[in-house]
Design an enzyme around this catalytic site. Structure first.
Site, mmCIF file in Angstrom:
data_model
loop_
_atom_site.group_PDB
_atom_site.id
_atom_site.type_symbol
_atom_site.label_atom_id
_atom_site.label_comp_id
_atom_site.label_asym_id
_atom_site.label_seq_id
_atom_site.Cartn_x
_atom_site.Cartn_y
_atom_site.Cartn_z
ATOM 1 N N ARG A 161 18.755 -12.611 -31.567
ATOM 2 C CA ARG A 161 17.946 -12.350 -30.370
ATOM 3 C C ARG A 161 17.358 -13.653 -29.845
ATOM 4 N NH1 ARG A 161 13.807 -7.391 -30.969
ATOM 5 N NH2 ARG A 161 12.345 -8.933 -30.179
ATOM 6 N N LYS A 185 9.480 -1.509 -37.059
ATOM 7 C CA LYS A 185 9.195 -0.391 -36.131
ATOM 8 C C LYS A 185 10.489 0.186 -35.567
ATOM 9 C CE LYS A 185 6.837 -2.714 -33.093
ATOM 10 N NZ LYS A 185 6.606 -4.102 -33.492
ATOM 11 N N ARG A 210 4.503 -14.526 -30.702
ATOM 12 C CA ARG A 210 4.503 -13.056 -30.841
ATOM 13 C C ARG A 210 3.502 -12.609 -31.908
ATOM 14 N NH1 ARG A 210 10.723 -12.790 -31.705
ATOM 15 N NH2 ARG A 210 10.471 -10.613 -32.309
ATOM 16 N N ARG A 244 17.586 -12.314 -38.746
ATOM 17 C CA ARG A 244 18.104 -11.084 -38.103
ATOM 18 C C ARG A 244 19.319 -11.357 -37.221
ATOM 19 N NH1 ARG A 244 13.905 -7.255 -35.029
ATOM 20 N NH2 ARG A 244 13.548 -9.033 -33.661
HETATM 21 P P1 ADP Z 1 8.949 -7.468 -31.375
HETATM 22 O O1 ADP Z 1 8.087 -6.277 -31.574
HETATM 23 O O2 ADP Z 1 9.839 -7.766 -32.519
HETATM 24 O O3 ADP Z 1 8.204 -8.665 -30.869
HETATM 25 P P2 ADP Z 1 10.161 -6.106 -29.107
HETATM 26 O O4 ADP Z 1 11.621 -5.851 -29.028
HETATM 27 O O5 ADP Z 1 9.287 -4.950 -29.268
HETATM 28 O O6 ADP Z 1 9.997 -7.192 -30.246
HETATM 29 O O7 ADP Z 1 9.681 -6.896 -27.788
HETATM 30 C C1 ADP Z 1 10.318 -8.059 -27.377
HETATM 31 C C2 ADP Z 1 9.538 -8.699 -26.223
HETATM 32 O O8 ADP Z 1 9.483 -7.780 -25.121
HETATM 33 C C3 ADP Z 1 8.087 -9.028 -26.514
HETATM 34 O O9 ADP Z 1 7.924 -10.265 -27.164
HETATM 35 C C4 ADP Z 1 7.497 -9.019 -25.114
HETATM 36 O O10 ADP Z 1 7.805 -10.189 -24.412
HETATM 37 C C5 ADP Z 1 8.250 -7.874 -24.440
HETATM 38 N N1 ADP Z 1 7.512 -6.587 -24.613
HETATM 39 C C6 ADP Z 1 7.908 -5.526 -25.335
HETATM 40 N N2 ADP Z 1 6.998 -4.532 -25.258
HETATM 41 C C7 ADP Z 1 6.020 -4.988 -24.458
HETATM 42 C C8 ADP Z 1 4.787 -4.448 -23.996
HETATM 43 N N3 ADP Z 1 4.387 -3.226 -24.335
HETATM 44 N N4 ADP Z 1 4.028 -5.191 -23.182
HETATM 45 C C9 ADP Z 1 4.396 -6.399 -22.811
HETATM 46 N N5 ADP Z 1 5.538 -6.987 -23.219
HETATM 47 C C10 ADP Z 1 6.345 -6.294 -24.039
#
Ligand code: ADP
Length: 336
Positions: free
Chosen positions: A160, A13, A171, A127
């Site tokens: 990360r 994404k 996740r 990554r």
């Molecule tokens: P990925 O999609 O690879 O899990 P992201 O960078 O999008 O990683 O998100 C990392 C973390 O940030 C998530 O595991 C969560 O803890 C938090 N997070 C991101 N977006 C949201 C959201 N919309 N609602 C709740 N937590 C979020």
């Protein structure tokens, strides 16, 4: 253009979002990035989010929505945006719809990037990201020339903190249980397109761009209520001030009439109720008449008792006189 990118962690994404942002000159808004910035800056919000993020769980809806709301207010988001990582559950999707209603900016398209679990694990565990320019590498299939430094700027490469097996498991579970219902929601609303996220980044980008171009002509016309609102607003602008005033006066008069009619209805109802009450409960004047009648009856009864008494008394007196007379006669007869 207002896009939502959906997909499991590691589906790409972020990568596709950045490419789309360059192509369409609109910002890519990633809740993950915004939260990581807050963590790095050590803000109160960042401190609250860090432990949750490290556990691979979802940060509270309130916090995330607050972050999104603030970000979308910035001028660069006026023309449109690409949301990456938001909404992640149904509550967020509903709140997002409400926010768009407020802003008059409905979502045009939701894109789901599909990738199978094995590839996801390889992508996330391998990554490495540059801490200065953000460039991304993968130690399994796109390794940097030197282990810990960026090929482009020489910056330090970092893994990360949530890219470890345990957190990745969480996740993925959250994606399946909480985000897939959001995918279904957009599918039901006919706003969803699905892209296969396997293969070369460039090929995936072509597929993503193609999907957008295919439905782009329908953007803006998808939200009927928003279209109606815009039409009404245009009409109101076009109405001259005087006729607007007349319309307002008419509306007020109508409202007045309505309230008078309401009051009349109320009064009639009251009257009917009062009548009903009167039928069952005597009024004071009725009560008085009833009392008078009773008193009169009593009087009559009293009089007849008095009369009867008088007659009885007369009778007794007459009887007594007769007895007396009889006795006198007897006496006279004996004397003779
Ligand atoms: P990925 O999609 O690879 O899990 P992201 O960078 O999008 O990683 O998100 C990392 C973390 O940030 C998530 O595991 C969560 O803890 C938090 N997070 C991101 N977006 C949201 C959201 N919309 N609602 C709740 N937590 C979020």
């Amino acid at each position: 253009m207002r896009l939502v990118l959906l997909g499991a962690p590691g589906c790409g994404k972020g990568t596709q979002g950045q490419r789309l942002a360059q192509q369409y000159k609109i910002p890519e808004i990633s809740t993950g990035d915004l939260l990581r910035q807050a963590v790095a800056a050590g803000t109160a919000l960042g401190k609250a989010a860090k432990a949750v993020m490290d556990a691979g769980k979802l940060v509270s809806d309130d916090i995330v929505l607050g972050v999104i709301r603030e970000r979308m207010k910035l001028p660069d988001a006026r023309k449109g945006f690409i949301l990456d990582g938001f909404p992640r559950n149904l509550a967020q999707a509903e709140q997002l719809d409400e926010l768009f209603e407020e802003l008059g900016q409905p979502i045009d398209l939701a894109l789901l990037i599909e990738v199978e679990v094995d590839s996801i694990l390889q992508r996330l565990l391998g990554r490495r990201t540059c801490t200065s320019c953000g460039a991304s590498f993968n130690i399994f299939y796109a390794p940097p020339r030197m282990d810990d430094s960026c090929d482009y700027c020489g910056g330090r490469l970092k893994r990360r903190s949530d890219d470890n097996e345990e957190t990745i498991g969480n996740r993925l579970r959250i994606f399946e249980t909480q985000t897939l219902p959001v995918v279904e929601r957009y599918r039901e609303q006919s706003r969803l397109r699905v892209i296969q996220g396997i293969g070369d980044i460039e090929d995936v980008f072509k597929a993503v761009s193609k999907a957008i171009e295919e439905v782009k002509s329908t953007f803006g016309s998808r939200d009927r209520s928003a279209a109606i609102r815009r039409a009404v607003a245009r009409k109101q602008k076009a109405v001259p001030a005087t006729s607007a005033k007349t319309a307002a006066a008419k509306a007020t008069a109508k409202a007045g009439k309505k309230s008078t009619a309401k009051a009349a209805k109320k009064a009639v109802k009251k009257k009917v109720q009062a009548k009903k009450k009167n039928a069952t409960r005597p009024t004071t004047s009725k009560k008085k008449t009833v009392k008078k009648k009773a008193a009169a009856k009593k009087k009559v009864a009293k009089k007849s008792v008095v009369k009867k008494k008088a007659v009885a008394e007369k009778k007794t007196v007459a009887r007594k006189t007769a007895v007396k007379k009889k006795a006198a006669k007897k006496k006279a007869g004996r004397k003779r």
